[in-house]
Design a protein around this motif. Structure first.
Motif, mmCIF file in Angstrom:
data_model
loop_
_atom_site.group_PDB
_atom_site.id
_atom_site.type_symbol
_atom_site.label_atom_id
_atom_site.label_comp_id
_atom_site.label_asym_id
_atom_site.label_seq_id
_atom_site.Cartn_x
_atom_site.Cartn_y
_atom_site.Cartn_z
ATOM 1 N N LEU A 148 17.518 44.696 11.027
ATOM 2 C CA LEU A 148 18.999 44.590 11.165
ATOM 3 C C LEU A 148 19.665 43.795 11.958
ATOM 4 O O LEU A 148 20.505 43.597 11.866
ATOM 5 C CB LEU A 148 19.249 46.011 10.315
ATOM 6 C CG LEU A 148 19.405 45.703 8.744
ATOM 7 C CD1 LEU A 148 19.309 47.228 8.461
ATOM 8 C CD2 LEU A 148 19.598 44.973 7.308
ATOM 9 N N ILE A 149 19.214 44.559 12.925
ATOM 10 C CA ILE A 149 19.378 44.883 14.503
ATOM 11 C C ILE A 149 18.918 43.152 14.405
ATOM 12 O O ILE A 149 20.029 42.839 15.571
ATOM 13 C CB ILE A 149 19.128 45.898 15.530
ATOM 14 C CG1 ILE A 149 19.564 47.173 14.985
ATOM 15 C CG2 ILE A 149 19.067 45.261 16.969
ATOM 16 C CD1 ILE A 149 21.524 47.556 14.709
ATOM 17 N N THR A 150 17.881 43.023 14.662
ATOM 18 C CA THR A 150 17.191 41.738 14.842
ATOM 19 C C THR A 150 18.139 40.451 14.191
ATOM 20 O O THR A 150 18.944 39.695 14.778
ATOM 21 C CB THR A 150 16.296 41.729 15.017
ATOM 22 O OG1 THR A 150 14.805 42.452 15.419
ATOM 23 C CG2 THR A 150 15.491 39.928 15.573
ATOM 24 N N ASP A 151 18.365 40.691 12.861
ATOM 25 C CA ASP A 151 19.111 39.799 12.809
ATOM 26 C C ASP A 151 20.958 39.506 12.987
ATOM 27 O O ASP A 151 21.440 38.251 12.710
ATOM 28 C CB ASP A 151 19.109 40.079 11.320
ATOM 29 C CG ASP A 151 17.370 39.644 10.253
ATOM 30 O OD1 ASP A 151 16.470 39.049 11.127
ATOM 31 O OD2 ASP A 151 17.120 40.285 9.181
ATOM 32 N N LEU A 152 21.425 40.733 13.269
ATOM 33 C CA LEU A 152 22.541 40.989 14.044
ATOM 34 C C LEU A 152 23.001 40.090 15.150
ATOM 35 O O LEU A 152 23.853 39.465 15.310
ATOM 36 C CB LEU A 152 23.285 42.198 13.437
ATOM 37 C CG LEU A 152 24.559 42.451 14.531
ATOM 38 C CD1 LEU A 152 26.137 41.607 13.353
ATOM 39 C CD2 LEU A 152 25.289 44.260 13.998
ATOM 40 N N GLN A 153 22.190 40.729 16.152
ATOM 41 C CA GLN A 153 21.937 39.572 17.091
ATOM 42 C C GLN A 153 21.501 38.180 16.811
ATOM 43 O O GLN A 153 22.083 37.575 18.061
ATOM 44 C CB GLN A 153 21.289 40.331 17.962
ATOM 45 C CG GLN A 153 21.191 41.565 17.873
ATOM 46 C CD GLN A 153 20.153 41.865 19.952
ATOM 47 O OE1 GLN A 153 20.372 42.343 20.836
ATOM 48 N NE2 GLN A 153 18.640 42.556 19.243
ATOM 49 N N LYS B 293 24.485 35.766 17.898
ATOM 50 C CA LYS B 293 23.965 35.254 19.269
ATOM 51 C C LYS B 293 24.751 35.677 19.891
ATOM 52 O O LYS B 293 24.843 35.127 21.530
ATOM 53 C CB LYS B 293 24.519 33.701 19.296
ATOM 54 C CG LYS B 293 24.260 32.904 17.953
ATOM 55 C CD LYS B 293 24.966 30.922 18.090
ATOM 56 C CE LYS B 293 24.473 30.461 17.302
ATOM 57 N NZ LYS B 293 24.317 30.636 16.048
ATOM 58 N N LEU B 294 23.973 37.083 20.154
ATOM 59 C CA LEU B 294 24.751 37.574 20.715
ATOM 60 C C LEU B 294 23.663 38.813 21.919
ATOM 61 O O LEU B 294 22.870 38.893 20.164
ATOM 62 C CB LEU B 294 26.046 38.942 20.625
ATOM 63 C CG LEU B 294 26.786 38.203 20.832
ATOM 64 C CD1 LEU B 294 28.578 39.055 20.342
ATOM 65 C CD2 LEU B 294 27.244 37.553 22.165
ATOM 66 N N THR B 295 22.904 39.606 22.561
ATOM 67 C CA THR B 295 22.284 40.081 22.703
ATOM 68 C C THR B 295 23.098 41.633 23.729
ATOM 69 O O THR B 295 23.907 42.037 23.802
ATOM 70 C CB THR B 295 21.311 40.243 24.343
ATOM 71 O OG1 THR B 295 20.671 38.914 24.358
ATOM 72 C CG2 THR B 295 20.309 40.794 24.600
ATOM 73 N N LEU B 296 22.394 42.816 22.150
ATOM 74 C CA LEU B 296 23.080 43.830 21.746
ATOM 75 C C LEU B 296 22.452 44.798 22.332
ATOM 76 O O LEU B 296 23.396 45.613 22.762
ATOM 77 C CB LEU B 296 23.262 43.747 20.699
ATOM 78 C CG LEU B 296 24.366 43.078 19.483
ATOM 79 C CD1 LEU B 296 24.474 43.457 17.610
ATOM 80 C CD2 LEU B 296 26.183 43.156 20.620
ATOM 81 N N GLU C 176 28.106 43.746 25.708
ATOM 82 C CA GLU C 176 28.942 43.490 24.533
ATOM 83 C C GLU C 176 28.833 43.907 23.089
ATOM 84 O O GLU C 176 29.795 44.210 22.462
ATOM 85 C CB GLU C 176 28.167 41.886 24.768
ATOM 86 C CG GLU C 176 28.465 40.610 25.105
ATOM 87 C CD GLU C 176 27.639 41.163 26.309
ATOM 88 O OE1 GLU C 176 27.570 39.809 27.379
ATOM 89 O OE2 GLU C 176 27.229 42.260 26.704
ATOM 90 N N ALA C 177 27.982 44.981 23.484
ATOM 91 C CA ALA C 177 27.696 46.311 22.135
ATOM 92 C C ALA C 177 29.032 47.049 22.465
ATOM 93 O O ALA C 177 29.037 47.423 21.293
ATOM 94 C CB ALA C 177 26.355 46.474 22.829
ATOM 95 N N GLN C 178 29.175 47.215 23.672
ATOM 96 C CA GLN C 178 30.288 48.378 23.496
ATOM 97 C C GLN C 178 31.054 47.905 23.269
ATOM 98 O O GLN C 178 31.923 48.612 22.564
ATOM 99 C CB GLN C 178 30.462 49.122 25.142
ATOM 100 C CG GLN C 178 28.885 49.542 25.269
ATOM 101 C CD GLN C 178 28.976 51.074 25.327
ATOM 102 O OE1 GLN C 178 29.798 51.233 23.785
ATOM 103 N NE2 GLN C 178 28.411 51.492 25.959
ATOM 104 N N SER C 179 32.303 46.277 23.150
ATOM 105 C CA SER C 179 33.242 46.163 23.186
ATOM 106 C C SER C 179 32.820 45.747 21.611
ATOM 107 O O SER C 179 33.917 45.811 20.796
ATOM 108 C CB SER C 179 33.245 44.673 23.522
ATOM 109 O OG SER C 179 33.303 44.327 24.442
ATOM 110 N N LEU C 180 31.854 45.229 20.965
ATOM 111 C CA LEU C 180 31.817 45.342 18.952
ATOM 112 C C LEU C 180 32.561 46.229 18.695
ATOM 113 O O LEU C 180 32.738 46.554 18.002
ATOM 114 C CB LEU C 180 30.453 44.209 18.865
ATOM 115 C CG LEU C 180 30.084 44.373 18.033
ATOM 116 C CD1 LEU C 180 31.508 42.690 16.771
ATOM 117 C CD2 LEU C 180 28.730 43.624 17.634
ATOM 118 N N TYR C 181 31.472 47.833 19.096
ATOM 119 C CA TYR C 181 31.522 48.793 18.693
ATOM 120 C C TYR C 181 32.919 49.631 18.215
ATOM 121 O O TYR C 181 33.561 49.652 17.603
ATOM 122 C CB TYR C 181 30.681 49.695 19.870
ATOM 123 C CG TYR C 181 30.605 51.599 19.378
ATOM 124 C CD1 TYR C 181 30.266 51.654 17.139
ATOM 125 C CD2 TYR C 181 31.019 52.083 19.196
ATOM 126 C CE1 TYR C 181 30.090 52.585 16.994
ATOM 127 C CE2 TYR C 181 31.179 53.602 19.156
ATOM 128 C CZ TYR C 181 30.457 53.354 18.025
ATOM 129 O OH TYR C 181 31.070 54.684 17.553
#
Length: 301
Positions: free
Chosen positions: A36-41, A45-48, A61-66
């Motif tokens: 699921l994480i791989t598909d989300l990235q 088109k981001l490395t989370l 980027e993950a922190q901002s998205l969170y």
């Protein structure tokens, strides 16, 4: 397209700090969370997450998205909690109106007890004459109204509440205060504080004294029973009023006594004929009926 399950997996990883812990939180396998994480990235088109040794660390980027994800989930949590509260009848809004005899004290105390068990319930409570209460219910401004009967209106339903008996009120130092019960003959020649002629209670009081051939000194007339009680407390006369108002003046210069023969006060709950009652309003009404019935027993001194 984003998959809600992917967002849920991302949030779980951010909350727990790892794939394994996230899998336990979501009650799925570790490979399922990784996928699921791989598909989300890939979708974003981001490395989370970056792997550092045996652990994965969120990127900036993950922190901002969170932050955005958490705001959305908090909103959903609030919606779910609200729905649960509504189902359990712990939340909602009630608009209630009542005639002065109830609104002066009895109804506010009941509402306080009702709200104590339902911290997320909001109540708007209004008091006015029975005619105005009827208009408010008909206009949809109030869900529940309490007034005197009879009531006839094309768009309002009227259901009688348990009847209560009027009581006699006399100044606490008056000679009639020495009696346990009072009858029409006790009021012969006494200065009497009458209610307004447009009220049903006034009609029944006058009819009772006429039936017993007793004359009173009609000294004061008022539309409100609280004014009558206040004037009795000041020694201006005696009166017969509803027990709800009399209770508010107990210990404030008046003595309350049962009156024979009983003069019943009919009250009704008013609801819209065009809208069904909410489950919260139904609960309120059921408990209020019981409270009125219990008060009727308590008031029979």
């Amino acid at each position: 397209m984003l998959n809600p399950r992917q967002i849920e997996a991302f949030r779980a990883v951010m909350l727990t700090g790892g794939i394994t812990s996230a899998a336990e939180l979501l009650n799925v396998s570790q490979p399922a969370v990784s996928r699921l994480i791989t598909d989300l990235q890939h979708a974003l088109k981001l490395t989370l997450f970056e792997r550092r040794g045996s652990r994965i660390m969120p990127t900036s980027e993950a922190q901002s998205l969170y932050q955005e994800v958490e705001r959305s989930f908090v909103g959903l949590d609030r919606i779910e909690q609200r729905a649960r509260d509504l189902h359990a009848r712990r939340a909602g809004t009630l608009r209630v109106a009542a005639m002065p005899a109830l609104a002066i004290g009895f109804l506010p105390r009941f509402v306080a007890r009702f709200l104590a068990q339902r911290p997320r319930v909001d109540v708007s409570l209004w008091g006015s004459s029975s005619t105005v209460v009827l208009d408010w219910v008909a206009a949809g401004q109030c869900e529940l109204g309490f007034g005197q009967t009879p009531v006839e209106h094309a768009t309002v339903l009227s259901e009688k509440l348990p009847a209560v008996a009027a009581v006699a009120v006399v100044p606490s130092g008056h000679r009639l205060a020495e009696k346990a019960r009072l009858a029409p003959r006790d009021f012969a020649g006494e200065p009497f504080i009458s209610l307004g002629q447009s009220t049903l209670l006034r009609y029944r009081i006058d009819a009772t004294f006429a039936d017993h051939d007793v004359s009173r000194q009609q000294r004061v007339e008022t539309q409100l029973t609280m004014i009558a009680c206040a004037m009795v407390a000041e020694g201006s006369g005696v009166a017969i009023v509803d027990p709800f108002t009399a209770q508010e003046y107990q210990g404030r210069g008046i003595a309350i006594r049962p009156f024979d023969p009983a003069i019943h006060i009919d009250m009704a709950v008013l609801t819209s004929a065009q809208r069904s009652l909410s489950t919260l309003a139904q609960d309120f009404l059921t408990e209020f009926r019981d409270a009125v019935a219990a008060f009727r027993l308590d008031a029979s001194l």
